[in-house]
Every structure is written in structure tokens, then in C-alpha cells.
Design a protein around this motif. Structure first.
Motif, PDB file in Angstrom:
ATOM      1  N   THR A 238       0.832  -1.206   0.000  1.00  0.00           N
ATOM      2  CA  THR A 238       0.000   0.000   0.000  1.00  0.00           C
ATOM      3  C   THR A 238       0.868   1.257   0.000  1.00  0.00           C
ATOM      4  O   THR A 238       2.052   1.210   0.331  1.00  0.00           O
ATOM      5  CB  THR A 238      -0.932   0.005   1.227  1.00  0.00           C
ATOM      6  N   CYS A 239       0.235   2.386  -0.331  1.00  0.00           N
ATOM      7  CA  CYS A 239       1.016   3.622  -0.463  1.00  0.00           C
ATOM      8  C   CYS A 239       1.399   4.197   0.895  1.00  0.00           C
ATOM      9  O   CYS A 239       2.408   4.888   1.028  1.00  0.00           O
ATOM     10  CB  CYS A 239       0.251   4.651  -1.304  1.00  0.00           C
ATOM     11  N   GLY A 240       0.576   3.948   1.922  1.00  0.00           N
ATOM     12  CA  GLY A 240       0.877   4.436   3.263  1.00  0.00           C
ATOM     13  C   GLY A 240       0.599   5.918   3.465  1.00  0.00           C
ATOM     14  O   GLY A 240       0.729   6.422   4.590  1.00  0.00           O
ATOM     15  N   GLN A 241       0.193   6.617   2.413  1.00  0.00           N
ATOM     16  CA  GLN A 241       0.051   8.072   2.465  1.00  0.00           C
ATOM     17  C   GLN A 241      -1.395   8.554   2.291  1.00  0.00           C
ATOM     18  O   GLN A 241      -1.738   9.640   2.749  1.00  0.00           O
ATOM     19  CB  GLN A 241       0.868   8.726   1.319  1.00  0.00           C
ATOM     20  N   CYS A 242      -2.207   7.756   1.608  1.00  0.00           N
ATOM     21  CA  CYS A 242      -3.529   8.259   1.215  1.00  0.00           C
ATOM     22  C   CYS A 242      -4.492   8.266   2.417  1.00  0.00           C
ATOM     23  O   CYS A 242      -4.191   7.734   3.483  1.00  0.00           O
ATOM     24  CB  CYS A 242      -4.096   7.432   0.070  1.00  0.00           C
ATOM     25  N   ARG A 243      -5.647   8.854   2.211  1.00  0.00           N
ATOM     26  CA  ARG A 243      -6.650   8.959   3.283  1.00  0.00           C
ATOM     27  C   ARG A 243      -7.025   7.579   3.809  1.00  0.00           C
ATOM     28  O   ARG A 243      -7.212   7.382   5.009  1.00  0.00           O
ATOM     29  CB  ARG A 243      -7.891   9.674   2.731  1.00  0.00           C
ATOM     30  N   LEU A 244      -7.147   6.591   2.902  1.00  0.00           N
ATOM     31  CA  LEU A 244      -7.544   5.253   3.320  1.00  0.00           C
ATOM     32  C   LEU A 244      -6.440   4.591   4.136  1.00  0.00           C
ATOM     33  O   LEU A 244      -6.683   4.033   5.199  1.00  0.00           O
ATOM     34  CB  LEU A 244      -7.910   4.420   2.086  1.00  0.00           C
ATOM     35  N   CYS A 245      -5.206   4.682   3.633  1.00  0.00           N
ATOM     36  CA  CYS A 245      -4.083   4.094   4.377  1.00  0.00           C
ATOM     37  C   CYS A 245      -3.946   4.731   5.748  1.00  0.00           C
ATOM     38  O   CYS A 245      -3.662   4.058   6.739  1.00  0.00           O
ATOM     39  CB  CYS A 245      -2.782   4.268   3.594  1.00  0.00           C
ATOM     40  N   ARG A 246      -4.157   6.053   5.815  1.00  0.00           N
ATOM     41  CA  ARG A 246      -3.917   6.757   7.074  1.00  0.00           C
ATOM     42  C   ARG A 246      -5.087   6.678   8.045  1.00  0.00           C
ATOM     43  O   ARG A 246      -5.024   7.211   9.142  1.00  0.00           O
ATOM     44  CB  ARG A 246      -3.552   8.219   6.783  1.00  0.00           C
TER      45      ARG A 246
ATOM     46  N   ILE B 261      -8.066  -1.068   1.058  1.00  0.00           N
ATOM     47  CA  ILE B 261      -8.729  -0.479  -0.111  1.00  0.00           C
ATOM     48  C   ILE B 261      -7.975   0.755  -0.616  1.00  0.00           C
ATOM     49  O   ILE B 261      -8.555   1.617  -1.294  1.00  0.00           O
ATOM     50  CB  ILE B 261     -10.231  -0.179   0.145  1.00  0.00           C
ATOM     51  N   CYS B 262      -6.666   0.819  -0.306  1.00  0.00           N
ATOM     52  CA  CYS B 262      -5.796   1.851  -0.904  1.00  0.00           C
ATOM     53  C   CYS B 262      -5.969   1.812  -2.421  1.00  0.00           C
ATOM     54  O   CYS B 262      -5.907   0.752  -3.030  1.00  0.00           O
ATOM     55  CB  CYS B 262      -4.335   1.554  -0.532  1.00  0.00           C
ATOM     56  N   ARG B 263      -6.191   2.964  -3.006  1.00  0.00           N
ATOM     57  CA  ARG B 263      -6.486   2.976  -4.454  1.00  0.00           C
ATOM     58  C   ARG B 263      -5.247   2.777  -5.307  1.00  0.00           C
ATOM     59  O   ARG B 263      -5.355   2.550  -6.509  1.00  0.00           O
ATOM     60  CB  ARG B 263      -7.169   4.309  -4.857  1.00  0.00           C
TER      61      ARG B 263
HETATM   62 ZN   LIG Z   1      -2.899   4.291   0.203  1.00  0.00          ZN
END
Ligand SMILES: [Zn+2]
Ligand SMILES: [Zn+2]
Length: 349
Positions: A98-106, A112-114
Motif C-alpha cells: 500500500t502507499c501508506g500516504q492516502c486517506r484510506l491508508c492513514r 482499499i488503498c487505491r
Molecule cells: Zn494508500
């Protein structure tokens, strides 16, 4: 330990059906990665899609690519910035990077990280002697968990995530489809205290496996009157919980018409095309709750799978039907295409 420079890998080399057994360089272990010597891999439905080179694969996969994302192995190298893991440790790994940065990750919803990258889908996979993965995705396997189950944390996690999305305790639960994840869901639902687990599955091999996984009632949609028998088994109410594991449009429609008023629908099986559902009758007037399930909760699902494997792995024994050497992969994929199996594991010793 002195590592070899090349390794075996099962790769999609060009846009056509099949996979090629290749010799390629051992992956580079980046500063935040660990390098893992693979012991056992599980073959997933996703791998079958890629092997068959279906419409989804043609859109998603960019050859050349090593496939596979379900594995257990041993750490043989650690990146310079990796802490808390050690050489020789037996591990599996979450296959969604996962990106670790997006609203979902955070907000605790990294599943469900896009922009996640899938191991063996968007980046090099585990059907190989070695795989490098980010340390944050690595899952140390408790000593009491046998390798054959440690290799399949990923699909067990899909099943766990699906079952845990609904209150199954002392409820009637209907599982649509008894592929490997459906079979795992049957065993998990029983352990989670479901009163009565019913399965709908047309394939004879899988009907047998569903019984062995602990299903209380297994119905064949080709020969049984599924709606009548499910209603009879649920005091005419229908199941309070439905776990949709088939991705089959007809099964999905039947599931929505059968789910009890006020019930919960958990959708994991992926239909190839849009599915017609009667919104007013089957969703709104019945006041049901629908959960779309993708991937595994990071990492709550993994802790739950740990406990399941430490205390209940014997329940899964019948669902892992084949353990084959990796060189026999064509036979393994043929079994999967024929539906003549539960889970198939490949060994890389
Ligand atoms: Zn993410
Ligand atoms: Zn998988």
C-alpha cells in the motif's frame, strides 16, 4: 550466507495462456526490504486467471512478470533500514503493497488503498526461489503453524475478513461457492460459532470438500431446489448472513433473494460483468447490510488467522487437497481449471 545470483521462476513472458519456467537473477533486496527463500507457495484463483490469460489479465498484467503471492519462506537477507526481523526467520507476507500516504491508508483502511501494488500482479511475485518484499508487509509465522497452512495466510485472510464482517455467532450462514476461500470460510464460520453453515456448490469434488470442511448442509444448484431447502433449514426466514464466494451472477441473485430480512450480505467473489439485483425487493425493503470485501484488514485479519492456525488448523486439512513440486505446475493449473481440487500448494525445496 552466500546467496546464488540466479534462481528458478515461473513467469508470464508474453500475452498468451500458460507460464514459463525460467532462470532469472535473484531479486535485489532494497534498504527497506527483506529477501526471502521461498519454501511453499499457494496457487490462487488470481494466478489461474493470469495462467489462462483471461480478459482481466490482459488488461492488468504487463509481461514479463513472475506470478504468485501466497507463500511461506525464510529470511535470507535484510535491508539496511530493516529492524525487528532476523535472518532465518520463517515468514509469510501481505501481498498488497500500500502507499501508506492516502486517506484510506492513514485511517486504517489500507486494504482499499487505491494505488496499492499487488505482489505477483503489479510487481514480481513469489512463484520463484526468492522474493523481495517490503519489511512492513512481512508476517512472522508462529512456530506452531505447519508450512502447508503458513503458505496460505493470504486466502485464509480473505475468508477471515469476509466471515468477520458479519455477526455469525449462533446464526444461519449461507456460503455461495466452495472454492478454496469458500471452504476456508466454512471452517472459520464454524469456529466463530455459526449455528448452521449451508453451502451452495455445483462441483462434485467441492461438494465433498465442503462437507469435510464442516458444512452442515451442502446443496447442488443443478439438482436441488436451493430456495426451498434453505428456507426449510432456516424456519422460513432465510440465512441471516450470506457469504458470497462464487462471483457467479445467478448465485449472487439467488443469494440476495434468500438473505433474511435485516440480514447481512458479504461479497467476496468477483463477477466478470455487472450483475442485475432487485434493489427494491432484495435490498431496500429487506433492510439488509452489504459489505464489499477486498483483501485483508492490515493487520487485524492476520492476527485472527494466527489464532485460527494455532488452534484450529486441523479443520483445514481436507481443504488443502494437493501439495506438488513446483515443476508440476501445468498439472496443478489443469486440476484448477477442472475444479478437481481444493487448495493446491507448490513446493520450492
Ligand atoms: Zn494508500
Ligand atoms: Zn490469493
Amino acid at each position: 550466507m552466500l546467496l546464488p545470483t540466479t534462481m528458478r521462476a515461473m513467469r508470464k513472458l508474453r500475452g498468451q495462456a500458460g507460464l514459463d519456467f525460467c532462470t532469472i537473477p535473484v531479486p535485489v533486496c532494497g534498504p527497506r526490504d527483506v529477501l526471502i527463500r521461498v519454501r511453499i507457495t499457494g496457487i490462487c484463483g488470481t494466478d489461474l486467471h493470469i495462467y489462462n490469460w483471461d480478459a482481466w489479465s490482459q488488461n492488468r498484467i504487463k509481461p514479463p512478470l513472475t506470478t504468485g503471492h501466497e507463500f511461506v519462506g525464510d529470511i535470507v537477507a535484510l535491508g539496511a533500514e530493516v529492524h525487528g526481523l532476523s535472518l532465518g526467520q520463517r515468514v509469510s507476507a501481505e501481498g498488497h503493497i500500500t502507499c501508506g500516504q492516502c486517506r484510506l491508508c492513514r485511517t486504517g483502511r489500507g486494504h482499499i488503498c487505491r494505488t496499492f501494488k499487488g505482489v505477483g500482479v503489479d510487481r514480481e511475485g513469489c512463484f520463484a526461489d526468492y522474493i523481495a518484499v517490503p519489511a512492513q508487509n512481512v508476517w512472522p509465522v508462529p512456530a506452531g503453524v505447519p508450512d502447508m497452512f503458513a503458505a496460505i495466510y493470504d486466502p485464509l485472510g480473505n475468508a477471515m475478513h469476509t466471515v468477520m464482517s458479519a455477526p455469525v455467532s449462533l446464526k444461519n450462514v449461507l456460503v455461495m461457492g466452495a472454492g478454496a476461500i469458500g471452504l476456508f470460510a466454512v471452517s472459520i464460520a464454524k469456529v466463530a460459532g455459526a449455528a448452521n453453515v449451508m453451502v451452495v456448490e455445483p462441483n462434485a469434488t467441492r461438494i465433498d470438500l465442503a462437507r469435510k470442511a464442516g458444512a452442515d448442509l451442502v446443496l447442488n444448484p443443478r439438482t436441488d431446489d436451493v430456495p426451498a431447502l434453505v428456507r426449510r433449514a432456516t424456519s422460513n426466514e432465510g440465512p441471516e448472513v450470506v457469504l458470497e464466494m462464487s462471483g457467479n451472477a445467478k448465485a449472487m441473485q439467488q443469494a440476495f433473494s434468500l438473505v433474511a430480512t435485516g440480514g447481512t450480505m458479504c461479497l467476496l467473489g468477483i463477477p466478470g460483468t455487472p450483475v442485475d439485483i432487485n434493489w427494491a425487493e432484495d435490498i431496500m425493503f429487506k433492510g439488509i447490510t452489504i459489505h464489499g470485501i477486498t483483501g485483508r484488514r492490515m493487520f487485524e485479519t492476520w492476527f485472527q488467522v494466527d489464532e485460527f492456525l494455532l488452534h484450529h488448523s486441523a479443520r483445514l486439512a481436507a481443504s488443502v487437497t494437493h501439495t506438488m513440486p513446483c515443476a508440476a505446475y501445468e498439472e496443478a493449473f489443469a486440476l484448477m481449471n477442472a475444479g478437481a481440487c481444493g487448495k493446491i500448494n507448490l513446493t520450492w525445496a
